[in-house]
Design a protein around this motif. Structure first.
Motif, PDB file in Angstrom:
ATOM      1  N   ASP A   1       0.841  -1.197   0.000  1.00  0.00           N
ATOM      2  CA  ASP A   1       0.000   0.000   0.000  1.00  0.00           C
ATOM      3  C   ASP A   1       0.874   1.244   0.000  1.00  0.00           C
ATOM      4  OD1 ASP A   1      -1.980   1.864   0.241  1.00  0.00           O
ATOM      5  OD2 ASP A   1      -2.426   1.435   2.351  1.00  0.00           O
ATOM      6  N   ALA A   2       0.696   2.079  -1.031  1.00  0.00           N
ATOM      7  CA  ALA A   2       1.505   3.296  -1.135  1.00  0.00           C
ATOM      8  C   ALA A   2       1.052   4.379  -0.159  1.00  0.00           C
ATOM      9  CB  ALA A   2       1.444   3.831  -2.558  1.00  0.00           C
ATOM     10  N   GLY A   3      -0.173   4.303   0.301  1.00  0.00           N
ATOM     11  CA  GLY A   3      -0.649   5.261   1.297  1.00  0.00           C
ATOM     12  C   GLY A   3      -1.392   6.450   0.731  1.00  0.00           C
ATOM     13  N   SER A   4      -1.139   6.815  -0.517  1.00  0.00           N
ATOM     14  CA  SER A   4      -1.853   7.923  -1.147  1.00  0.00           C
ATOM     15  C   SER A   4      -1.819   7.731  -2.662  1.00  0.00           C
ATOM     16  CB  SER A   4      -1.229   9.270  -0.776  1.00  0.00           C
ATOM     17  OG  SER A   4       0.007   9.451  -1.429  1.00  0.00           O
ATOM     18  N   HIS A   5      -2.747   8.385  -3.347  1.00  0.00           N
ATOM     19  CA  HIS A   5      -2.828   8.250  -4.801  1.00  0.00           C
ATOM     20  C   HIS A   5      -1.564   8.788  -5.481  1.00  0.00           C
ATOM     21  CE1 HIS A   5      -4.546   7.904  -8.770  1.00  0.00           C
ATOM     22  NE2 HIS A   5      -4.479   9.215  -8.970  1.00  0.00           N
TER      23      HIS A   5
END
Length: 217
Positions: A94-98
């Motif tokens: 999961d990158a955490g943000s777009h």
């Protein structure tokens, strides 16, 4: 002689009257009492109020810090270490943000088979373009979607990635490291790169060669 005797008596009486002491205090007055034998009035002390003893604490006295406030939290320290250590700390599906996911997608498709330093350099190029003050789009996603810049982008959507793969999770880690500016790259100020197998003939300043890529400013 009679006259002389009477005169003598008058003179004697006058002389005797002049030696009489002044009048004394009459018998109705109270006699004086010596100070040593006098009975002084007694001073009555009020009853003392006994208060219960306060408990004694052995705890140290803490002086409040007037310069600090309760709602201020300490700023967490930035992660440190070499690049492999940082990658291990940030590796995730999961990158955490777009925006960070767009950066990770660019790193994955352009350099997933490169050494970590090469992936860091590719991520740095994307970040440098986003921070170039108008020369390129101002977001990671905008940089990827700029027309004719990245061959893996088709239309207005990014290709899917295998999120469970180690290569994707490494790309996510590199993207977070670049986004938080945790590690300098040998291509720190580069804005362009190409594979070594091609020769585009760019008239640009070459700043680094890492893995299978050459980087330019």
């Amino acid at each position: 002689m009679l006259v002389s005797l009477r005169s003598a008596l008058l003179i004697f009486a006058a002389v005797s009257g002049s030696s009489v002491a002044p009048a004394q205090v009459g018998p109705s007055s109270e006699p004086l009492i010596a100070a040593t034998s006098a009975s002084l009035p007694k001073i009555v002390e009020p009853d003392r109020i006994e208060y219960p003893a306060l408990p004694v604490s052995n705890d140290p006295v803490v002086t409040p810090d007037t310069d600090s406030t309760a709602d201020v939290q300490a700023t967490p320290a930035k992660p440190t270490g070499d690049l492999p250590s940082l990658v291990e700390q940030f590796r995730s599906a999961d990158a955490g943000s777009h925006e960070v996911e767009c950066l990770a997608v660019g790193i994955y498709f352009e350099s997933k088979s490169e050494p970590l330093a090469g992936q860091l350099a590719v991520g740095q190029v994307i970040a440098n373009r986003a921070n170039s003050n108008g020369r390129f789009p101002s977001t990671y996603c905008g940089v990827l979607f700029q027309r004719g810049q990245f061959s893996f982008v088709h239309g207005r959507s990014l290709p899917s990635v295998p999120r469970a793969s180690r290569q994707w999770q490494t790309a996510v880690a590199i993207a977070k490291i670049v986004d938080q500016d945790l590690k300098d790259s040998a291509a720190n100020n580069a804005l362009f790169f190409h594979a070594k197998r091609v020769s585009p003939g760019w008239r640009l300043k070459r700043v680094a060669s890492i893995g299978n890529h050459v980087f330019y400013r």
